[in-house]
Write a protein that holds these residues in place. Structure first.
Motif, mmCIF file in Angstrom:
data_model
loop_
_atom_site.group_PDB
_atom_site.id
_atom_site.type_symbol
_atom_site.label_atom_id
_atom_site.label_comp_id
_atom_site.label_asym_id
_atom_site.label_seq_id
_atom_site.Cartn_x
_atom_site.Cartn_y
_atom_site.Cartn_z
ATOM 1 N N LYS A 4 33.564 39.415 54.084
ATOM 2 C CA LYS A 4 34.526 39.378 55.849
ATOM 3 C C LYS A 4 35.605 38.284 55.880
ATOM 4 N N MET A 5 36.690 39.394 56.545
ATOM 5 C CA MET A 5 37.251 38.544 56.986
ATOM 6 C C MET A 5 37.806 38.204 58.654
ATOM 7 N N GLN A 59 40.247 39.941 65.054
ATOM 8 C CA GLN A 59 39.951 41.582 64.447
ATOM 9 C C GLN A 59 39.133 41.492 63.366
ATOM 10 N N VAL A 60 38.036 41.728 62.287
ATOM 11 C CA VAL A 60 37.286 42.067 61.880
ATOM 12 C C VAL A 60 37.364 42.584 61.058
ATOM 13 N N ALA A 61 37.394 42.785 59.667
ATOM 14 C CA ALA A 61 37.564 44.066 58.343
ATOM 15 C C ALA A 61 36.789 43.470 57.057
ATOM 16 N N GLU A 75 42.724 32.957 50.047
ATOM 17 C CA GLU A 75 43.276 33.010 52.266
ATOM 18 C C GLU A 75 44.683 31.845 52.176
ATOM 19 N N TYR A 76 45.363 31.429 51.350
ATOM 20 C CA TYR A 76 46.260 30.385 51.543
ATOM 21 C C TYR A 76 47.400 31.645 50.983
ATOM 22 N N SER A 77 46.721 32.404 49.919
ATOM 23 C CA SER A 77 48.185 33.309 48.765
ATOM 24 C C SER A 77 48.425 34.047 49.760
ATOM 25 N N LEU A 78 46.938 34.872 51.057
ATOM 26 C CA LEU A 78 47.400 35.945 51.862
ATOM 27 C C LEU A 78 48.575 35.964 52.648
ATOM 28 N N ASN A 79 47.864 34.377 52.384
ATOM 29 C CA ASN A 79 48.527 34.456 54.652
ATOM 30 C C ASN A 79 50.311 33.769 53.962
ATOM 31 N N GLY A 80 50.728 33.815 52.843
ATOM 32 C CA GLY A 80 51.787 33.500 52.238
ATOM 33 C C GLY A 80 52.587 34.562 51.844
ATOM 34 N N ILE A 81 52.295 35.962 52.093
ATOM 35 C CA ILE A 81 52.841 37.217 50.896
ATOM 36 C C ILE A 81 52.497 37.658 52.166
ATOM 37 N N SER A 90 39.894 33.647 58.447
ATOM 38 C CA SER A 90 38.711 33.140 57.628
ATOM 39 C C SER A 90 38.404 34.520 56.424
ATOM 40 N N ILE A 91 37.927 34.190 55.849
ATOM 41 C CA ILE A 91 37.222 35.134 54.040
ATOM 42 C C ILE A 91 36.403 34.159 53.805
#
Length: 240
Positions: A4-5, A59-61, A75-81, A90-91
């Motif tokens: 969940k994100m 938003q929730v996904a 989470e850090y890697s995703l936000n970097g991209i 959050s994840i």
């Protein structure tokens, strides 16, 4: 395994949430980032579809992935991209029967507008250049609350009918900015912006209480007021 994100985004430069051919969308950007980091094609499901230009505070996904994840690094890697106007807040792991859309019980939207020209905040605050009488404006709220058929306020209807339950509507003001808030179990396509456009006509004396009732009973989008611009609308919260 299901994850969940919680996601936050500025929707100004996106063609809405949902993936569309040849369009830049929030869902598309997140799926691309997930696929890069996880090295496989990932699809996500959101709690709802925000229109082009609409923002989200929460938003929730959800998505499914069977490999091991260090969630903080992930989470850090995703936000970097991801672009600067999309953030993964959050994840976390969740139950496999959790569904971002169908498990949601309530959704809250807020719309920001001002009677003063917002200038530098014009992508987030709609300029409505008329005086506000809050007592008059809110007097018609009870006609919108409860379980009703909102077909007249929708661009199109997904599912069997236009029945929605609105738990509450309110409006507040801080400095020069008014904040209209609405909470419901579901919202039809374009519904919040059309409700507010109709309320603005009521505030200006162009619609009466009887007119509002006729709009509901007519179940025809042409009867309701115009949609206000997307820029002031924020998906504020999703409750499960």
């Amino acid at each position: 395994m299901r994850y969940k994100m919680e996601i936050r985004y500025n929707g100004t430069f996106y063609s809405g949430w949902q993936v569309q051919p040849d369009e830049i969308t929030v869902q598309g950007e997140i799926e691309e980032a997930l696929s890069i980091v996880l090295k496989e094609k990932i699809r996500i499901v959101g709690s709802g579809r925000t229109d082009s230009g609409v923002h989200a505070r929460k938003q929730v996904a959800h998505f499914d992935f069977n490999g091991k994840l260090d969630l903080k690094k992930f989470e850090y890697s995703l936000n970097g991209i991801l672009p600067q106007d999309i953030a993964i807040v959050s994840i976390r792991r969740t139950d496999n029967d959790f569904h971002a859309r169908f498990s949601a019980k309530r959704r809250i939207y807020k719309y920001f507008f001002s009677t003063v020209k917002p200038a530098i905040l014009n992508n987030f605050i709609y300029h409505w250049p008329y005086k506000m009488n809050l007592r008059h404006f809110t007097s018609v709220f009870p006609l919108f609350e409860g379980e009703r058929d909102y077909s007249s306020f929708a661009k199109k209807i997904e599912g069997k009918n236009g029945i929605c339950k609105i738990y509450r509507m309110n409006i507040s003001k801080k400095y020069d900015v008014f904040v209209f808030e609405i909470e419901g179990n579901r919202f039809l396509h374009g519904m919040v912006r059309t409700i507010l456009g109709t309320l603005f006509l009521y505030e200006r004396g162009k619609l009466s209480n009887d007119d509002i009732s006729r709009i509901f009973n007519g179940k025809n989008r042409q009867l309701a007021g115009p949609s206000v611009p997307a820029s002031g609308l924020v998906l504020w919260d999703v409750k499960y």
